[in-house]
Design a protein around this motif. Structure first.
Motif, PDB file in Angstrom:
ATOM      1  N   THR A 379     -13.351  -1.018  -5.126  1.00 41.13           N
ATOM      2  CA  THR A 379     -12.154  -1.168  -4.311  1.00 41.13           C
ATOM      3  C   THR A 379     -12.222  -2.467  -3.516  1.00 41.13           C
ATOM      4  N   ALA A 380     -11.142  -3.255  -3.542  1.00 44.83           N
ATOM      5  CA  ALA A 380     -11.089  -4.503  -2.778  1.00 44.83           C
ATOM      6  C   ALA A 380     -10.783  -4.187  -1.321  1.00 44.83           C
ATOM      7  N   VAL A 381     -11.689  -4.595  -0.424  1.00 44.81           N
ATOM      8  CA  VAL A 381     -11.591  -4.221   0.982  1.00 44.81           C
ATOM      9  C   VAL A 381     -11.830  -5.439   1.858  1.00 44.81           C
ATOM     10  N   GLU A 382     -11.124  -5.485   2.992  1.00 43.62           N
ATOM     11  CA  GLU A 382     -11.452  -6.464   4.012  1.00 43.62           C
ATOM     12  C   GLU A 382     -11.432  -5.771   5.368  1.00 43.62           C
ATOM     13  N   VAL A 383     -12.249  -6.278   6.255  1.00 45.58           N
ATOM     14  CA  VAL A 383     -12.256  -5.782   7.627  1.00 45.58           C
ATOM     15  C   VAL A 383     -11.226  -6.575   8.423  1.00 45.58           C
ATOM     16  N   SER A 384     -10.536  -5.913   9.311  1.00 43.61           N
ATOM     17  CA  SER A 384      -9.504  -6.572  10.110  1.00 43.61           C
ATOM     18  C   SER A 384     -10.056  -7.837  10.770  1.00 43.61           C
ATOM     19  N   PRO A 385      -9.278  -8.922  10.802  1.00 44.18           N
ATOM     20  CA  PRO A 385      -9.787 -10.175  11.371  1.00 44.18           C
ATOM     21  C   PRO A 385     -10.003 -10.123  12.877  1.00 44.18           C
ATOM     22  N   ASN A 386      -9.392  -9.156  13.539  1.00 48.23           N
ATOM     23  CA  ASN A 386      -9.595  -9.054  14.988  1.00 48.23           C
ATOM     24  C   ASN A 386      -9.358  -7.617  15.436  1.00 48.23           C
ATOM     25  N   ALA A 387      -9.749  -7.348  16.678  1.00 53.27           N
ATOM     26  CA  ALA A 387      -9.629  -5.992  17.231  1.00 53.27           C
ATOM     27  C   ALA A 387      -8.362  -5.852  18.065  1.00 53.27           C
ATOM     28  N   ALA A 388      -7.265  -6.293  17.529  1.00 53.37           N
ATOM     29  CA  ALA A 388      -5.980  -6.138  18.205  1.00 53.37           C
ATOM     30  C   ALA A 388      -5.597  -4.663  18.244  1.00 53.37           C
ATOM     31  N   LYS A 389      -4.500  -4.353  18.901  1.00 56.09           N
ATOM     32  CA  LYS A 389      -4.010  -2.978  18.902  1.00 56.09           C
ATOM     33  C   LYS A 389      -3.799  -2.527  17.461  1.00 56.09           C
ATOM     34  N   PHE A 390      -4.002  -1.220  17.231  1.00 53.81           N
ATOM     35  CA  PHE A 390      -3.910  -0.713  15.866  1.00 53.81           C
ATOM     36  C   PHE A 390      -2.541  -1.008  15.232  1.00 53.81           C
ATOM     37  N   GLY A 391      -1.495  -1.008  16.039  1.00 53.39           N
ATOM     38  CA  GLY A 391      -0.172  -1.321  15.492  1.00 53.39           C
ATOM     39  C   GLY A 391      -0.129  -2.711  14.890  1.00 53.39           C
ATOM     40  N   LYS A 392      -0.774  -3.677  15.556  1.00 64.34           N
ATOM     41  CA  LYS A 392      -0.816  -5.039  15.029  1.00 64.34           C
ATOM     42  C   LYS A 392      -1.680  -5.122  13.775  1.00 64.34           C
ATOM     43  N   GLN A 393      -2.767  -4.356  13.742  1.00 63.31           N
ATOM     44  CA  GLN A 393      -3.615  -4.361  12.553  1.00 63.31           C
ATOM     45  C   GLN A 393      -2.868  -3.759  11.360  1.00 63.31           C
ATOM     46  N   ILE A 394      -2.068  -2.753  11.618  1.00 64.29           N
ATOM     47  CA  ILE A 394      -1.252  -2.160  10.549  1.00 64.29           C
ATOM     48  C   ILE A 394      -0.213  -3.180  10.063  1.00 64.29           C
ATOM     49  N   ARG A 395       0.399  -3.914  11.001  1.00 65.41           N
ATOM     50  CA  ARG A 395       1.381  -4.920  10.598  1.00 65.41           C
ATOM     51  C   ARG A 395       0.716  -6.036   9.780  1.00 65.41           C
ATOM     52  N   TYR A 396      -0.539  -6.368  10.154  1.00 64.91           N
ATOM     53  CA  TYR A 396      -1.291  -7.364   9.371  1.00 64.91           C
ATOM     54  C   TYR A 396      -1.378  -6.927   7.907  1.00 64.91           C
ATOM     55  N   ALA A 397      -1.702  -5.651   7.685  1.00 61.21           N
ATOM     56  CA  ALA A 397      -1.793  -5.138   6.322  1.00 61.21           C
ATOM     57  C   ALA A 397      -0.417  -5.110   5.654  1.00 61.21           C
ATOM     58  N   ASP A 398       0.576  -4.671   6.408  1.00 58.21           N
ATOM     59  CA  ASP A 398       1.916  -4.522   5.838  1.00 58.21           C
ATOM     60  C   ASP A 398       2.484  -5.860   5.378  1.00 58.21           C
ATOM     61  N   ARG A 399       2.276  -6.922   6.165  1.00 60.15           N
ATOM     62  CA  ARG A 399       2.805  -8.235   5.789  1.00 60.15           C
ATOM     63  C   ARG A 399       2.211  -8.734   4.472  1.00 60.15           C
ATOM     64  N   ARG A 400       1.040  -8.293   4.142  1.00 56.83           N
ATOM     65  CA  ARG A 400       0.375  -8.717   2.906  1.00 56.83           C
ATOM     66  C   ARG A 400       0.550  -7.720   1.772  1.00 56.83           C
ATOM     67  N   GLY A 401       1.244  -6.638   2.049  1.00 54.51           N
ATOM     68  CA  GLY A 401       1.471  -5.634   1.019  1.00 54.51           C
ATOM     69  C   GLY A 401       0.288  -4.719   0.790  1.00 54.51           C
ATOM     70  N   ILE A 402      -0.713  -4.757   1.676  1.00 53.04           N
ATOM     71  CA  ILE A 402      -1.908  -3.917   1.534  1.00 53.04           C
ATOM     72  C   ILE A 402      -1.518  -2.472   1.841  1.00 53.04           C
ATOM     73  N   PRO A 403      -1.770  -1.539   0.934  1.00 48.51           N
ATOM     74  CA  PRO A 403      -1.207  -0.194   1.112  1.00 48.51           C
ATOM     75  C   PRO A 403      -1.949   0.723   2.077  1.00 48.51           C
ATOM     76  N   PHE A 404      -3.254   0.488   2.322  1.00 47.89           N
ATOM     77  CA  PHE A 404      -4.027   1.446   3.114  1.00 47.89           C
ATOM     78  C   PHE A 404      -4.740   0.761   4.286  1.00 47.89           C
ATOM     79  N   VAL A 405      -4.837   1.508   5.415  1.00 54.57           N
ATOM     80  CA  VAL A 405      -5.640   1.095   6.564  1.00 54.57           C
ATOM     81  C   VAL A 405      -6.637   2.210   6.857  1.00 54.57           C
TER      82      VAL A 405
END
Length: 446
Positions: A379-405
């Motif tokens: 499975t291709a995985v990356e760790v979030s680039p920063n410890a922002a609020k979880f909502g921002k981390q979810i948006r980071y994934a969403d903007r790239r089309g990444i389906p799971f957090v």
């Protein structure tokens, strides 16, 4: 420093476009190898004397030279190097150079960049990728190789995420035999005139047949009638016979074309069809039998995106001749116009399936360990680039089309969220895998 400007004729693909291109290349490689074709890579340069031996595109070859080259070296075609403009010339050289080591028939595929110094326009570039397959024999090559090459490329194209493709197949023996049976004194001149039928009105082609090929009006009309014949099954052969022309070479070519069409017909899909099309001749003189051209629906102005045929003298060392049959797909020629018009959709612009969320920077080592467990099962995985609020981390994934957090919990358990549906469930990093359809980005023709 001034802002760089694009360099005409040298396309660059974005990450999302590269995902689509790689999917196409992976499909081609898998199909070619499933038929037993071995991968080959030849050098990017050849001596100018080798590149220009036929003189067809001498104005399009890029010369490779050192900044402070020896003037004598530049005048010697055997010492001056040029970038290859197709994959056939280097392949022919490779066969001659290594014939003593090869097992014939030699089946190879080759996917590489090539360079041509022509005027850039849609579908024509100065640097581009081609995907070639060829079968080469030592002294002789049975006709079933023609059939196999057609089947391999038909199967590959039927799997590609492209608009519908239409492979047009003909046989040079058929049309040459027809022209000879008519009594044409110069069958090659007739072929050259008929080859312009897609570019000129029928009356203009008829005039060329009379003025330049020496035919009378009735002969020219029969040539034009032959060029209108097409079909997805063997019934086209009856239409050819009905024209009343006879010649042994016509018989041989007609039989061969029927064999190719019947072999490829079962591979038709909603994305791919093959048709006998008696207009197709291919402009290059070295084709001696089967010829292929392929058009893409909605992009007919590009011309053929996948072409080739049979050549009974691929290479010769004076003592032996190596006949071959091959077909080449212009990968960049096909994809770049689709990208430019937004006709290929990619589900995400990165390979990542899961982003592991960070509660704080101190948890990064633990999150990296989770990511390593998930990667261990492909499975291709990356760790979030920063410890922002979880909502921002979810948006980071969403903007790239990444389906799971992925969310590590304080009590040592884990949860994974499908951000498309909003569903969040418990998960174990030692066993969890994403649904098969999410493992790789999806690519579809728009």
């Amino acid at each position: 420093m001034a802002r760089p400007t694009p360099l005409s004729g040298f396309p660059e693909f974005s990450p999302a476009e590269r995902i689509a291109e790689q999917r196409v290349l992976d499909t081609l490689r898998a199909t070619f190898e499933s038929w037993g074709f071995a991968s080959l890579q030849t050098r990017a340069v050849e001596p100018m004397g080798q590149l220009l031996r036929k003189g067809e595109i001498d104005k399009e070859v890029y010369v490779l030279r050192r900044l402070h080259a020896d003037p004598d070296e530049e005048q010697d075609p055997d010492r001056t190097l040029g970038l290859h403009f197709d994959l056939t010339v280097p392949f022919a050289r490779y066969v001659l150079e290594n014939s003593g080591k090869l097992q014939f028939p030699f089946k190879r595929y080759q996917i590489q960049s090539v360079w041509r110094g022509e005027r850039p326009q849609e579908g024509r570039y100065r640097e581009f990728t081609q995907a070639d397959i060829d079968v080469v024999g030592d002294g002789e090559l049975p006709f079933h190789a023609d059939v196999e090459v057609a089947q391999v490329m038909a199967e590959a194209m039927g799997r590609l995420p492209l608009p519908p493709l239409r492979m047009q197949v003909n046989n040079r023996k058929l049309i040459e035999g027809f022209y000879l049976g008519l009594g044409a004194a110069d069958a090659a001149a007739v072929m050259r005139a008929v080859d312009k039928i897609d570019k000129l009105p029928a009356d203009a082609v008829r005039a060329l047949l009379v003025a330049e090929a020496g035919l009378d009006g009735d002969q020219a009309d029969l040539c034009l009638r032959l060029a209108t014949i097409s079909g997805t099954d063997a019934s086209f052969a009856g239409e050819v016979r009905a024209l009343g022309v006879e010649h042994p070479l016509l018989d041989e070519g007609l039989e061969e074309l029927v064999r190719v069409v019947e072999a490829v017909a079962p591979l038709a899909t909603d994305r791919f069809t093959a048709v006998a099309d008696l207009r197709i001749a291919r402009g290059l003189d070295y084709y001696t039998g089967t010829v292929f051209e392929t058009r893409m629906a909605g992009f007919e102005s590009l011309g053929s995106i996948c072409s080739g045929g049979r050549y009974d003298s691929l290479a010769s060392d004076g003592a032996k001749t190596y006949p071959g049959v091959g077909i080449s797909l212009g990968v960049t020629r096909t994809l770049a116009p689709l990208f430019a018009r937004g006709r290929i959709a990619v589900s995400r612009s990165v390979p990542t399936v899961v982003v592991v969320a960070l509660a704080d920077e101190g948890s990064r080592p633990a999150c990296q360990a989770v990511a390593a467990q998930l990667r261990a099962r492909g499975t291709a995985v990356e760790v979030s680039p920063n410890a922002a609020k979880f909502g921002k981390q979810i948006r980071y994934a969403d903007r790239r089309g990444i389906p799971f957090v992925w969310f590590p919990q304080d009590d040592g358990t884990h949860q994974v969220k499908d951000i498309r549906s909003g569903e969040q469930v418990p998960a174990d990093p030692s066993t969890w895998v994403p649904p098969a359809e999410d493992l790789l980005p999806s690519v579809v023709a728009g």
